[in-house]
Design a protein around this motif. Structure first.
Motif, PDB file in Angstrom:
ATOM      1  N   ARG A 164      28.525  54.305   2.424  1.00  0.00           N
ATOM      2  CA  ARG A 164      29.376  53.494   1.556  1.00  0.00           C
ATOM      3  C   ARG A 164      28.525  52.869   0.451  1.00  0.00           C
ATOM      4  NH1 ARG A 164      34.463  51.988   2.654  1.00  0.00           N
ATOM      5  NH2 ARG A 164      34.252  52.431   4.879  1.00  0.00           N
ATOM      6  N   ALA A 165      28.958  53.040  -0.797  1.00  0.00           N
ATOM      7  CA  ALA A 165      28.276  52.442  -1.941  1.00  0.00           C
ATOM      8  C   ALA A 165      28.562  50.942  -1.978  1.00  0.00           C
ATOM      9  CB  ALA A 165      28.754  53.103  -3.230  1.00  0.00           C
ATOM     10  N   ALA A 166      27.797  50.231  -2.775  1.00  0.00           N
ATOM     11  CA  ALA A 166      27.989  48.783  -2.909  1.00  0.00           C
ATOM     12  C   ALA A 166      29.408  48.443  -3.361  1.00  0.00           C
ATOM     13  CB  ALA A 166      26.975  48.207  -3.887  1.00  0.00           C
ATOM     14  N   SER A 167      30.042  49.362  -4.085  1.00  0.00           N
ATOM     15  CA  SER A 167      31.412  49.155  -4.559  1.00  0.00           C
ATOM     16  C   SER A 167      32.433  49.220  -3.427  1.00  0.00           C
ATOM     17  CB  SER A 167      31.764  50.230  -5.593  1.00  0.00           C
ATOM     18  OG  SER A 167      31.789  51.511  -4.965  1.00  0.00           O
ATOM     19  N   GLY A 168      32.008  49.726  -2.272  1.00  0.00           N
ATOM     20  CA  GLY A 168      32.914  49.896  -1.146  1.00  0.00           C
ATOM     21  C   GLY A 168      33.409  51.320  -0.991  1.00  0.00           C
ATOM     22  N   GLU A 169      33.172  52.160  -2.002  1.00  0.00           N
ATOM     23  CA  GLU A 169      33.627  53.548  -1.943  1.00  0.00           C
ATOM     24  C   GLU A 169      32.770  54.354  -0.970  1.00  0.00           C
ATOM     25  OE1 GLU A 169      34.014  57.503  -4.799  1.00  0.00           O
ATOM     26  OE2 GLU A 169      32.831  55.797  -5.474  1.00  0.00           O
ATOM     27  N   VAL A 170      33.425  55.180  -0.152  1.00  0.00           N
ATOM     28  CA  VAL A 170      32.698  56.105   0.717  1.00  0.00           C
ATOM     29  C   VAL A 170      32.265  57.285  -0.144  1.00  0.00           C
ATOM     30  CG1 VAL A 170      32.895  57.683   2.675  1.00  0.00           C
ATOM     31  CG2 VAL A 170      33.788  55.361   2.850  1.00  0.00           C
ATOM     32  N   VAL A 171      30.945  57.521  -0.181  1.00  0.00           N
ATOM     33  CA  VAL A 171      30.388  58.560  -1.042  1.00  0.00           C
ATOM     34  C   VAL A 171      29.826  59.742  -0.256  1.00  0.00           C
ATOM     35  CG1 VAL A 171      29.921  56.966  -2.931  1.00  0.00           C
ATOM     36  CG2 VAL A 171      28.145  57.398  -1.211  1.00  0.00           C
ATOM     37  N   GLY A 172      29.755  59.606   1.082  1.00  0.00           N
ATOM     38  CA  GLY A 172      29.216  60.695   1.883  1.00  0.00           C
ATOM     39  C   GLY A 172      29.636  60.576   3.324  1.00  0.00           C
ATOM     40  N   THR A 173      29.488  61.680   4.045  1.00  0.00           N
ATOM     41  CA  THR A 173      29.843  61.702   5.452  1.00  0.00           C
ATOM     42  C   THR A 173      29.076  62.816   6.150  1.00  0.00           C
ATOM     43  OG1 THR A 173      31.685  61.735   7.031  1.00  0.00           O
ATOM     44  CG2 THR A 173      31.825  63.263   5.167  1.00  0.00           C
ATOM     45  N   ALA A 174      29.003  62.742   7.457  1.00  0.00           N
ATOM     46  CA  ALA A 174      28.409  63.792   8.291  1.00  0.00           C
ATOM     47  C   ALA A 174      28.919  63.587   9.713  1.00  0.00           C
ATOM     48  CB  ALA A 174      26.886  63.721   8.251  1.00  0.00           C
ATOM     49  N   ARG A 175      28.782  64.645  10.525  1.00  0.00           N
ATOM     50  CA  ARG A 175      29.217  64.512  11.917  1.00  0.00           C
ATOM     51  C   ARG A 175      28.161  65.079  12.860  1.00  0.00           C
ATOM     52  NH1 ARG A 175      34.127  68.978  12.831  1.00  0.00           N
ATOM     53  NH2 ARG A 175      32.739  70.788  13.007  1.00  0.00           N
ATOM     54  N   LEU A 176      28.180  64.548  14.079  1.00  0.00           N
ATOM     55  CA  LEU A 176      27.265  64.951  15.140  1.00  0.00           C
ATOM     56  C   LEU A 176      28.095  65.473  16.297  1.00  0.00           C
ATOM     57  CD1 LEU A 176      24.214  64.751  16.107  1.00  0.00           C
ATOM     58  CD2 LEU A 176      24.927  62.657  17.258  1.00  0.00           C
ATOM     59  N   LEU A 177      27.855  66.742  16.666  1.00  0.00           N
ATOM     60  CA  LEU A 177      28.559  67.353  17.788  1.00  0.00           C
ATOM     61  C   LEU A 177      27.635  67.367  18.996  1.00  0.00           C
ATOM     62  CD1 LEU A 177      30.088  70.474  15.987  1.00  0.00           C
ATOM     63  CD2 LEU A 177      31.128  68.221  16.320  1.00  0.00           C
ATOM     64  N   THR A 178      28.189  67.005  20.140  1.00  0.00           N
ATOM     65  CA  THR A 178      27.414  67.018  21.381  1.00  0.00           C
ATOM     66  C   THR A 178      28.218  67.715  22.459  1.00  0.00           C
ATOM     67  OG1 THR A 178      28.277  64.881  22.105  1.00  0.00           O
ATOM     68  CG2 THR A 178      26.271  64.839  20.780  1.00  0.00           C
ATOM     69  N   ASP A 179      27.485  68.224  23.442  1.00  0.00           N
ATOM     70  CA  ASP A 179      28.113  68.885  24.578  1.00  0.00           C
ATOM     71  C   ASP A 179      27.384  68.403  25.824  1.00  0.00           C
ATOM     72  OD1 ASP A 179      29.014  70.536  26.596  1.00  0.00           O
ATOM     73  OD2 ASP A 179      28.776  72.389  25.444  1.00  0.00           O
ATOM     74  N   PRO A 180      28.059  67.653  26.694  1.00  0.00           N
ATOM     75  CA  PRO A 180      27.403  67.140  27.896  1.00  0.00           C
ATOM     76  C   PRO A 180      26.739  68.227  28.745  1.00  0.00           C
ATOM     77  CG  PRO A 180      29.569  66.146  27.627  1.00  0.00           C
ATOM     78  CD  PRO A 180      29.459  67.239  26.610  1.00  0.00           C
ATOM     79  N   ALA A 181      27.186  69.468  28.601  1.00  0.00           N
ATOM     80  CA  ALA A 181      26.585  70.566  29.353  1.00  0.00           C
ATOM     81  C   ALA A 181      25.215  70.962  28.807  1.00  0.00           C
ATOM     82  CB  ALA A 181      27.515  71.776  29.335  1.00  0.00           C
TER      83      ALA A 181
ATOM     84  N   GLY B   3      20.170  59.171  -2.322  1.00  0.00           N
ATOM     85  CA  GLY B   3      19.635  58.925  -0.983  1.00  0.00           C
ATOM     86  C   GLY B   3      20.711  58.894   0.083  1.00  0.00           C
ATOM     87  N   ALA B   4      21.959  59.105  -0.310  1.00  0.00           N
ATOM     88  CA  ALA B   4      23.059  59.049   0.658  1.00  0.00           C
ATOM     89  C   ALA B   4      22.914  60.121   1.728  1.00  0.00           C
ATOM     90  CB  ALA B   4      24.402  59.185  -0.052  1.00  0.00           C
ATOM     91  N   GLY B   5      22.566  61.333   1.339  1.00  0.00           N
ATOM     92  CA  GLY B   5      22.432  62.414   2.310  1.00  0.00           C
ATOM     93  C   GLY B   5      21.346  62.130   3.330  1.00  0.00           C
ATOM     94  N   ALA B   6      20.188  61.673   2.857  1.00  0.00           N
ATOM     95  CA  ALA B   6      19.088  61.346   3.770  1.00  0.00           C
ATOM     96  C   ALA B   6      19.465  60.187   4.685  1.00  0.00           C
ATOM     97  CB  ALA B   6      17.827  61.017   2.981  1.00  0.00           C
ATOM     98  N   ALA B   7      20.187  59.202   4.165  1.00  0.00           N
ATOM     99  CA  ALA B   7      20.615  58.064   4.986  1.00  0.00           C
ATOM    100  C   ALA B   7      21.583  58.511   6.075  1.00  0.00           C
ATOM    101  CB  ALA B   7      21.249  56.989   4.106  1.00  0.00           C
ATOM    102  N   LEU B   8      22.489  59.420   5.739  1.00  0.00           N
ATOM    103  CA  LEU B   8      23.423  59.953   6.737  1.00  0.00           C
ATOM    104  C   LEU B   8      22.665  60.698   7.829  1.00  0.00           C
ATOM    105  CD1 LEU B   8      26.107  61.296   4.268  1.00  0.00           C
ATOM    106  CD2 LEU B   8      26.510  59.516   5.984  1.00  0.00           C
ATOM    107  N   MET B   9      21.704  61.507   7.428  1.00  0.00           N
ATOM    108  CA  MET B   9      20.926  62.275   8.409  1.00  0.00           C
ATOM    109  C   MET B   9      20.127  61.340   9.317  1.00  0.00           C
ATOM    110  SD  MET B   9      21.693  65.444   8.147  1.00  0.00           S
ATOM    111  CE  MET B   9      20.367  66.157   9.130  1.00  0.00           C
ATOM    112  N   ARG B  10      19.491  60.319   8.748  1.00  0.00           N
ATOM    113  CA  ARG B  10      18.732  59.351   9.566  1.00  0.00           C
ATOM    114  C   ARG B  10      19.644  58.670  10.582  1.00  0.00           C
ATOM    115  NH1 ARG B  10      16.203  58.261   4.720  1.00  0.00           N
ATOM    116  NH2 ARG B  10      17.516  56.447   4.349  1.00  0.00           N
ATOM    117  N   ALA B  11      20.834  58.290  10.137  1.00  0.00           N
ATOM    118  CA  ALA B  11      21.765  57.611  11.039  1.00  0.00           C
ATOM    119  C   ALA B  11      22.150  58.518  12.207  1.00  0.00           C
ATOM    120  CB  ALA B  11      23.011  57.165  10.274  1.00  0.00           C
TER     121      ALA B  11
END
Length: 154
Positions: A51-68, A88-96
């Protein structure tokens, strides 16, 4: 100023889907039926938004897991709106997502392998973050990809 949030509400998920639609469906011409899938709503999936300082969501990513498969996760659907690329949004998403992977999905040895399918045009981005690209180029949704991996906690 940019913040990354773990998605916990339907409104945040809708914001994440809006970014993915803008980037993948509109910009990259991926058919919408291929972009959004059942994994988006799985209990084992984690989404994050930038989320940018303006409040707008500028990026996203997802993490898939499988308990198996403890100690192994898959990052995907990493998308940053064109106007926010280079911020730096992409790198921040990846770090998170890497923090979530290590804290919540490490295997018995305390490590977790993060796997991803990188668009060929984004390989440099992932390599700068420490991912090792391997294997042949293949098509996914009409876009050239290669597999990449990074071991965390080693």
């Amino acid at each position: 100023m940019l913040t990354v949030e773990r998605v916990t509400t339907p409104a945040q998920l809708a914001e994440a889907f809006a970014v993915r639609t803008d980037v993948f469906v509109v910009e990259q011409q991926v058919p919408e039926e291929l972009e959004l899938d059942e994994l988006d709503h799985a209990a084992t999936t984690t989404h994050v938004v930038a989320r940018a300082a303006s409040g707008e969501v500028v990026g996203t990513a997802r993490l898939l897991t499988d308990p198996a498969h403890p100690g192994e996760v898959h990052v995907g659907r990493v998308a940053v709106r064109a106007a926010a690329r280079g911020s730096g949004a992409g790198a921040a998403l990846m770090r998170a997502l890497e923090e979530v992977a290590l804290a919540e999905h490490a295997g018995p040895g305390g490590t977790v392998t993060v796997l991803l399918s990188a668009q060929v045009q984004a390989i440099g981005f992932y390599e700068r973050l420490g991912y090792v690209v391997d294997g042949p180029v293949y098509l996914d949704a009409g876009i050239d990809h290669r597999d990449a991996a990074k071991v965390l906690g080693a």
